[in-house]
Every structure is written in structure tokens, then in C-alpha cells.
Design an enzyme around this catalytic site. Structure first.
Site, PDB file in Angstrom:
ATOM      1  N   LEU A 283       0.754  -1.105  -0.053  1.00 11.71           N
ATOM      2  CA  LEU A 283       0.012  -0.062   0.105  1.00 11.71           C
ATOM      3  C   LEU A 283       0.913   1.151   0.035  1.00 11.71           C
ATOM      4  CD1 LEU A 283      -2.703   1.858   0.379  1.00 11.71           C
ATOM      5  CD2 LEU A 283      -2.419   1.178   3.091  1.00 11.71           C
ATOM      6  N   SER A 284       0.549   2.183  -0.782  1.00  8.80           N
ATOM      7  CA  SER A 284       1.055   3.435  -0.888  1.00  8.80           C
ATOM      8  C   SER A 284       2.753   3.270  -1.039  1.00  8.80           C
ATOM      9  CB  SER A 284       0.815   4.231   0.421  1.00  8.80           C
ATOM     10  OG  SER A 284       1.262   5.596   0.381  1.00  8.80           O
ATOM     11  N   ALA A 285       3.450   3.729   0.094  1.00 10.45           N
ATOM     12  CA  ALA A 285       4.819   3.709  -0.140  1.00 10.45           C
ATOM     13  C   ALA A 285       5.218   2.067  -0.340  1.00 10.45           C
ATOM     14  CB  ALA A 285       5.556   4.254   0.958  1.00 10.45           C
TER      15      ALA A 285
END
Length: 489
Positions: free
Chosen positions: A157-159
Site C-alpha cells: 500500500l502507498s509507499a
């Protein structure tokens, strides 16, 4: 002072706007602490030289057979391995389908907001830093559980999504597939200064140029390439949807296929799935666009087979992304002890609708003892006949159904193709009362210059904090207006 130590110290004092994918959480997020083992989550030490200074956590169901798949799950900024274990839904399918999960964890010692270093060549390149540590965890888990090296997958997720894409590019010989949730294309940024630009709008490159970034991460590698799922909310104002398009362009080019989908359909949670087949007609790249969802991982709490996870900051109630990703990878096809499944019922159709009910019918399946009816991914009924009327529904609302035949032992077979039915009448408005911070985290609002605006209407809601509370009315889906004086249809 050793250069590696100096580099880490410099990273901690660098501009947080470039460091983090969730910089808006700075005012409310507490310091991230190392995750403690919760339930079945266990920490592993001594898994390798660990050049990236990461921690390793793992979960495996009891009695895991040899040659089972292995999944690596990477948390987002300000999160921990335990957060991802508790809310992502992956442990549920580890139990159901039989595989182990590795949860790497970074910390503030690496990055001020505990983000994986997807933008740092010293961390995300083959044989270096955090990427090398994660691959050491994979090898350790493979030896520990006897996992099938041909079925190792990574998701984040995300980074963690950005690092997932980088891992797929740097180690296509290790990972058979990946899933990037609210993340970035591989090698989008190669410096902290370039990170923020990628978040709001990646470089305008051709598919071939994006593909070259993957090919350049492991020069000379000619395949096979990982199969890639891409998850993105349309109202994500932290990692903009343009990143999902760039990811699509990047991995379809690597596969040598075009950017026109082979098929498109609709899933629960306002999700549009677009499938890009390889030359053999098998899905190679799949995008999942979740209408109205903000920045986070899509989950769908509940006990149904297609439901998973728990809502929390950056775990947003929409659809179970872990389930659909696992099916895309084929993790559901090797259930321990599973025999031959009954075929999917054919001819599922809507035979009638009212304001509060939907009637369905389908063709009977030989050998079926009963049929399991699923609405929006959750089992709502078991019936002995090849028809069913679903009562107690909401007027003017679309519902999605599948049906599976169940044998005498209670084992469900393959689910039917999905049908959609919309009840008659007008749908009532939905209202949500929460702080501005929570409204943004839930994907109902977004931030601009420290202020919060409602998605759809763009109404000014005031400062981005936990001290201002508003009621938002949703109508139509994905369009929110302030309704502090009362929620009416």
C-alpha cells in the site's frame, strides 16, 4: 562517521513533504513503534545480513503443506506490520487457501514517517538496501516453510506499493506476481526531491519509456514477467490516479501487449475491473478502479468468502482487494485437501425486482446438495432450489449477485458469473458524521493547502484536523455535500 549512517541521518531531517506519501498525517500520527506479535503474527530475527535495516514478521496457518505459495505484504507510511496484519485481510486467505505471509516492517530509523524507500536507489535496487532485505526474508521463509519458489507474490500500500513495483522490476526472477495499491510505477522517482512530483502526477512518458524503467532494473532479464494487479481510488488526492495509468502503461509494455483492455466489468464497491490478456489469453495486468475511494487499501469487513479486513486509517470500506488479488494470482486454486469442485451454475438471471427485493433463478447443477447465494461478496442465503428471492433490500440500490453449487460435504464449487439487479424506487441519501481528518481518511473528502473539501461538491469544510466535525450527505454515489443541519434525501 560511516557513509551509510550519515545517509540515514540525512534522510531523517530531509523535507517530510518529499519523504512521505501521507504527509497530511504528521499532525495526528503518533511516533511509529515496532510491531509486537499479535495473535499468529510472529517476529523473525537472523533472517540475513539485512542491509536495509528492516524487521521481519510472518504469519502461517497450522499444518501448512510444502510447496504452498508465499505472499509478501508491505505496509504504508506511518503503519506497522501489525497494522497490515490486522486490517488488510491477507491472514484470512492464508488460512482459507493455505499459504504463508511475510510482513516486512521499516521504521523511523530508516525514514521519518516509516515509509519504505521506493524513491531511493540505495534502497529499492537489486541487491541493495531494503529491497535486498525483503528478498532475504523471502528466501528465509521459503526454507522455513518449503514454499514453492515459483509462486512468490508481493503486495503493498502507498509507499509499500511503490516498493512493490520496484521489487517486481528488480527481482522478476523472484516474484511471480504483484499488487500495487495506491502506489507508484517502478522507478518513478530516484530521489527525495522527485517523490512528491510522482505522487501528484508522474512523468508523462510513453508506455515504452515506462517499460524501459522496468527492463533497466535487471538488465538482460527476458522473462517470464510478473502478473500485476493495480488498485486505485478515483478520489485519491495523495497518490493521484495518474499513477495507476502509468503503472498500467508500464507493465502492459513489459508484457508486450497493448493498453486497450481485453475485458472490462464491474465489481462490488463501485469497482471497475479492466483486464489485459497476454498472448495466450491469460490475464497479465489487471486494474481495479474504485469509484469515490480516497487514499488507502480497499477492504470489505465481514464473514463472507469475498469479504475481508477491518476499517482503519487508510483501510477503506469498499471491496476486499486481498480476495480479488488472490484470485487473480490463482491462490484459490490450490486449497489444501480440496477435491474437485462442482461447476458454476449457468444462466444466473434476475427474474424480478421490487423496492425491497430481488428474485433470481439459475440452472440446476448435477450433484449439488444446495446453492450458496452471495450478495456483494457476502453469503446471504443457502437454498435447496435453483431460485431465490432476496428480501429486506434498500430502494433504488444496485446489488451484485453470484451463486455457487454446494456438495453434500458443504464444500462450495465455482461461483457463477455476476449479475447486477437494481431495486425500484429512489435511493435514500447516506450521511456520515465524522471529524475532517476521519472524512479524508474514509475517502469522502480531500485536502488542499491544509483545508478539507468534500469530494464531488468541493465544498470547504475547514481545517484538516480532528477538532472540526461535519456531516456529509452522499447522493449520488461519490458526491458529498455538507449536511450539518440535517440529512435529508
Amino acid at each position: 562517521m560511516r557513509p551509510s549512517i550519515l545517509r540515514r541521518l540525512l534522510r531523517r531531517v530531509a523535507s517530510t513533504a518529499a519523504l512521505a506519501l501521507v504527509t497530511a498525517t504528521l499532525s495526528t500520527a503518533a511516533a511509529v513503534q515496532p510491531a509486537s506479535a499479535a495473535g499468529g503474527l510472529q517476529q523473525v530475527t537472523g533472517f540475513g545480513s539485512n542491509p536495509g535495516n528492516l524487521q521481519m514478521y510472518e504469519y502461517a496457518p497450522a499444518g501448512l503443506p510444502a510447496n504452498a505459495p508465499l505472499v509478501v505484504a508491505l505496509h504504508g507510511c506511518t503503519q506497522t506490520a501489525n497494522d497490515y496484519y490486522a486490517s488488510s485481510g491477507w491472514p484470512k486467505y492464508a488460512d482459507l487457501w493455505g499459504f504463508a505471509v511475510v510482513f516486512p516492517q521499516t521504521s523511523a530509523a530508516n525514514n521519518a514517517l516509516s515509509c519504505f524507500g521506493w524513491f531511493d536507489p540505495a534502497e529499492d535496487s537489486r541487491g541493495r538496501g531494503e529491497a535486498a532485505s525483503i528478498v532475504q526474508m523471502v528466501e528465509y521463509a521459503r526454507q522455513q516453510y518449503g514454499s514453492d519458489g515459483r509462486r512468490v507474490y508481493v503486495t503493498g500500500l502507498s509507499a509499500g506499493g511503490g516498493m512493490t513495483a520496484d521489487l517486481l522490476a528488480a527481482y522478476p526472477d523472484v516474484f511471480a506476481g504483484g499488487s500495487v495499491a495506491s502506489g507508484l510505477p517502478a522507478q518513478c522517482a530516484t530521489s527525495q526531491a522527485g517523490a512528491s512530483g510522482c505522487q501528484t502526477g508522474p512523468q508523462k512518458l510513453t508506455p515504452a519509456q515506462w517499460g524501459d524503467k522496468v527492463r533497466g532494473a535487471h538488465p538482460g532479464y527476458a522473462g517470464p514477467w510478473p502478473r500485476v494487479a493495480i488498485w486505485q481510488g478515483t478520489a485519491d488526492y495523495t497518490v493521484y490516479p495518474a499513477n495507476a495509468t502509468a503503472l498500467r502503461d508500464q507493465w502492459t509494455d513489459v508484457w508486450g501487449i497493448g493498453q486497450t483492455p481485453s475485458a472490462t466489468d464491474t465489481l462490488p464497491g463501485g469497482t471497475t475491473r479492466s483486464v489485459y490478456d497476454d498472448a495466450s489469453g491469460d490475464p497479465a495486468v489487471v486494474t481495479y478502479s474504485v469509484s469515490g475511494m480516497g487514499h488507502g487499501l480497499a477492504v470489505s469487513p465481514g464473514s463472507g468468502t469475498e469479504q475481508c479486513g477491518a476499517t482503519a486509517a487508510y483501510f477503506l470500506n469498499a471491496i476486499c482487494s486481498a480476495y480479488h488479488t488472490g484470485v487473480f494470482w490463482g491462490l484459490d486454486q490450490d486449497v489444501p485437501g480440496g477435491g474437485e469442485q462442482l461447476p458454476a451454475p449457468s444462466g444466473l438471471r434476475v427474474t424480478g425486482v421490487t423496492a425491497d427485493s430481488v428474485s433470481l433463478a439459475w440452472e440446476a447443477v448435477a450433484g449439488a446438495d444446495s446453492y450458496a447465494v452471495h450478495r456483494d461478496g457476502a453469503r446471504v442465503a443457502t437454498t435447496a432450489s435453483a431460485s431465490y428471492t432476496d428480501p429486506g433490500l434498500t430502494a433504488g440500490t444496485a446489488y451484485r449477485y453470484t451463486v455457487a453449487a454446494v456438495d453434500g460435504s458443504g464444500t462450495p464449487g465455482t461461483a457463477s458469473p455476476q449479475v447486477t439487479a437494481t431495486t425500484t424506487g429512489a435511493a435514500p441519501a447516506r450521511c456520515f458524521t465524522a471529524t475532517n481528518y476521519a472524512q479524508v481518511a474514509a475517502g469522502r473528502a480531500h485536502t488542499t493547502g491544509g483545508l478539507v473539501h468534500a469530494n464531488g461538491s468541493d465544498q470547504d469544510m475547514g481545517l484538516y484536523n480532528v477538532f472540526v466535525t461535519h456531516t456529509l450527505r452522499e447522493s449520488p454515489p461519490g458526491h458529498f455535500v455538507i449536511a450539518d443541519t440535517g440529512c435529508t434525501g
